[in-house]
Write a protein that holds these residues in place. Structure first.
Motif, PDB file in Angstrom:
ATOM      1  N   ARG A 231       0.864  -1.182   0.000  1.00  8.70           N
ATOM      2  CA  ARG A 231       0.000   0.000   0.000  1.00  8.70           C
ATOM      3  C   ARG A 231       0.899   1.230   0.000  1.00  8.70           C
ATOM      4  N   THR A 331      -4.850  -0.202  -4.162  1.00 11.94           N
ATOM      5  CA  THR A 331      -5.173   1.182  -4.517  1.00 11.94           C
ATOM      6  C   THR A 331      -6.383   1.246  -5.431  1.00 11.94           C
ATOM      7  N   LYS A 336      -1.215   5.669  -9.510  1.00 11.39           N
ATOM      8  CA  LYS A 336      -0.195   5.048  -8.649  1.00 11.39           C
ATOM      9  C   LYS A 336       0.424   3.836  -9.352  1.00 11.39           C
ATOM     10  N   LYS A 368     -13.066  12.215  -6.901  1.00 13.76           N
ATOM     11  CA  LYS A 368     -11.928  11.374  -7.309  1.00 13.76           C
ATOM     12  C   LYS A 368     -12.358  10.426  -8.438  1.00 13.76           C
TER      13      LYS A 368
HETATM   14  N1  LIG Z   1      -4.701  18.709  -1.771  1.00 10.15           N
HETATM   15  C1  LIG Z   1      -5.568  17.916  -1.149  1.00 10.15           C
HETATM   16  N2  LIG Z   1      -5.138  16.772  -0.629  1.00 10.15           N
HETATM   17  C2  LIG Z   1      -6.038  15.979  -0.043  1.00 10.15           C
HETATM   18  C3  LIG Z   1      -7.390  16.305   0.081  1.00 10.15           C
HETATM   19  N3  LIG Z   1      -8.018  15.311   0.736  1.00 10.15           N
HETATM   20  C4  LIG Z   1      -7.077  14.387   1.025  1.00 10.15           C
HETATM   21  N4  LIG Z   1      -5.883  14.779   0.550  1.00 10.15           N
HETATM   22  C5  LIG Z   1      -4.604  14.108   0.545  1.00 10.15           C
HETATM   23  O1  LIG Z   1      -4.655  13.127  -0.460  1.00 10.15           O
HETATM   24  C6  LIG Z   1      -3.755  12.088  -0.156  1.00 10.15           C
HETATM   25  C7  LIG Z   1      -4.545  10.792  -0.295  1.00 10.15           C
HETATM   26  O2  LIG Z   1      -3.639   9.836  -0.482  1.00 10.15           O
HETATM   27  P1  LIG Z   1      -3.921   8.348  -0.899  1.00 10.15           P
HETATM   28  O3  LIG Z   1      -5.120   7.814  -0.216  1.00 10.15           O
HETATM   29  O4  LIG Z   1      -2.594   7.665  -0.702  1.00 10.15           O
HETATM   30  O5  LIG Z   1      -4.135   8.433  -2.458  1.00 10.15           O
HETATM   31  P2  LIG Z   1      -5.307   8.371  -3.467  1.00 10.15           P
HETATM   32  O6  LIG Z   1      -4.903   9.175  -4.648  1.00 10.15           O
HETATM   33  O7  LIG Z   1      -6.605   8.728  -2.804  1.00 10.15           O
HETATM   34  O8  LIG Z   1      -5.337   6.859  -3.965  1.00 10.15           O
HETATM   35  P3  LIG Z   1      -5.818   5.515  -3.276  1.00 10.15           P
HETATM   36  O9  LIG Z   1      -6.262   5.829  -1.894  1.00 10.15           O
HETATM   37  O10 LIG Z   1      -4.600   4.643  -3.317  1.00 10.15           O
HETATM   38  O11 LIG Z   1      -6.893   4.998  -4.136  1.00 10.15           O
HETATM   39  C8  LIG Z   1      -3.233  12.364   1.229  1.00 10.15           C
HETATM   40  O12 LIG Z   1      -1.937  12.954   1.128  1.00 10.15           O
HETATM   41  C9  LIG Z   1      -4.214  13.387   1.780  1.00 10.15           C
HETATM   42  O13 LIG Z   1      -3.614  14.285   2.700  1.00 10.15           O
HETATM   43  C10 LIG Z   1      -7.819  17.538  -0.488  1.00 10.15           C
HETATM   44  O14 LIG Z   1      -8.978  17.898  -0.479  1.00 10.15           O
HETATM   45  N5  LIG Z   1      -6.874  18.306  -1.078  1.00 10.15           N
END
Ligand SMILES: Nc1nc2c(ncn2[C@@H]2O[C@H](COP(=O)(O)OP(=O)(O)OP(=O)(O)O)[C@@H](O)[C@H]2O)c(=O)[nH]1
Ligand SMILES: [Zn+2]
Length: 376
Positions: A231, A331, A336, A368
């Motif tokens: 992950r 994911t 990714k 997303k």
């Molecule tokens: N800029 C921004 N970052 C956000 C927001 N909400 C969450 N995040 C960030 O987004 C990232 C989410 O990371 P992940 O869960 O690893 O990535 P993902 O792109 O959602 O992909 P998967 O969860 O693997 O499907 C973290 O660094 C959070 O801090 C937002 O509204 N704005």
């Protein structure tokens, strides 16, 4: 024995001097950027727009006519037409409030900005300096907007020395960005029993530049010869530590540990890429924009960032250092998978990593799915 300046010079590596410059910018100290190392060339004195108060602006104006630099994304939000540059030069507003409003959109509703904005065409050398200036601000986790002044060709070295300011070059900034993906050193390795995954180990990787550490959490005893579950978890202070309901990070983190434990072992990479790489404070500003009705993608763009500023180099470098070249990735984010493959890691399977939504994150998850192609 006294240390000679030559000794110090060889230790002021490009990536280290850039982090020092980023620290200065965060304290509101200007930094001088030159087109290349050594004498000659063009240069620019740069101050973060969000820290440009009246006092700093007055001092900067003594050196020349200030201009404001904003990113291509911010220019698009402000409907400013330009010649396709990544950094756009504008005439400087008269006061610090006007400058800060250009940089920080969180006050747009209470203090709407008044155009028209006057674009200044930059030469090729100036454009390279402008882009490097915004890249340096992003490294500092500040908003990518600056007040800057062009300096005469023969001035920068002496001026920087005289005022105690740091002088960095465009090649040094580029070298720093490239170095982020390599040069990770293991600086700690210890057992870390966790709820649901008691037989775990944590390994800390520090960039040679001295930048923020990334971590690998090895659950169980994964074998590098197997394509184990991995992950990639980007840091989320609000979701991981505070239990925020605005995102799915907390569930995804604990859920990954459980899934990996049940599968007999694997790895969670905990990456210092808070807020999709824009930093915690910028993410909180993005949340403030979401309070005004913008979605997570538009909020990043309004702040002047790309939709996603993350790099996959550090994650791939950690996997390679640990010997895992073929993995199964937990994911929903197709980027990714593509990003890791670009960095030489074979993703043999993408494993879905979905959790039920709640009333606070349903719109975030839908964004997303609809705007960044997540499988949700
Ligand atoms: N800029 C921004 N970052 C956000 C927001 N909400 C969450 N995040 C960030 O987004 C990232 C989410 O990371 P992940 O869960 O690893 O990535 P993902 O792109 O959602 O992909 P998967 O969860 O693997 O499907 C973290 O660094 C959070 O801090 C937002 O509204 N704005
Ligand atoms: Zn989160």
């Amino acid at each position: 024995m006294a240390t000679s300046p030559a000794y110090l010079q060889t230790h002021l590596r490009d990536d280290i001097v850039i982090l020092r410059a980023a620290d200065d910018l965060r304290r509101g100290l200007p930094v001088v950027i030159a087109t290349h190392d050594g004498p000659g060339g063009h240069s620019l004195m740069v101050l973060p727009a969000e820290l440009a108060d009246a006092w700093r602006l007055e001092r900067l104006s003594m050196l020349g006519k200030p201009q404001v630099l904003i990113s291509r994304e911010r220019a698009a939000v402000l409907k400013i037409h330009h010649k396709g540059r990544d950094a756009v030069r504008l005439s400087c507003p008269k006061d610090s409030f006007g400058i800060r409003a250009l940089a920080d959109p969180t006050a747009d509703l209470s203090a709407p900005m008044k155009g028209p904005f006057q674009v200044q065409e930059a030469t090729t050398e100036q454009a390279a300096l402008d882009e490097a200036a915004l890249a340096l601000l992003k490294i500092a986790h500040l908003l990518p907007a600056a007040v800057s002044v062009d300096l005469c060709a023969d001035v920068p070295q002496d001026m920087a020395r005289h005022h105690g300011l740091l002088l960095v070059s465009v090649p040094q900034i580029k070298a720093h960005i490239q170095a982020q993906t390599g040069g990770l050193m293991v600086v700690a390795d210890a057992k870390l029993p966790m709820k649901g995954a008691p037989n775990s180990r944590i390994v800390a990787f520090r960039p040679e530049s001295g930048g923020t550490e990334h971590f690998a959490i090895l659950v169980g005893s994964p074998a590098p010869s197997d394509a184990v579950l991995v992950r990639l978890h980007s840091e989320c202070f609000t979701g991981d530590a505070l239990g925020s309901l605005k995102c799915d990070c907390g569930n995804q983190f604990t859920g990954a540990l459980e899934t990996i434990e049940q599968a007999g072992g694997g790895i969670v990479l905990y990456l210092a890429q808070e807020g999709r790489g824009i930093g915690l404070v910028a993410k909180l500003k993005a949340y403030a924009l979401q309070d005004q009705g913008h979605d997570t993608v538009d909020a990043n763009l309004r702040l002047g960032f790309a939709i996603d500023e993350r790099e996959f180099g550090p994650a791939a470098a950690m996997l390679k250092a640990l010997g895992f070249l073929r993995i199964r990735l937990l994911t929903n984010n197709p980027e990714k998978v593509a990003g890791l493959e670009r960095e030489g890691i074979k993703v043999v399977e993408r494993v879905e990593h979905r959790f039920p939504s709640n009333e606070h994150n349903a719109h975030y998850l839908a964004t997303k799915r609809d705007k960044t192609g997540h499988f949700l």
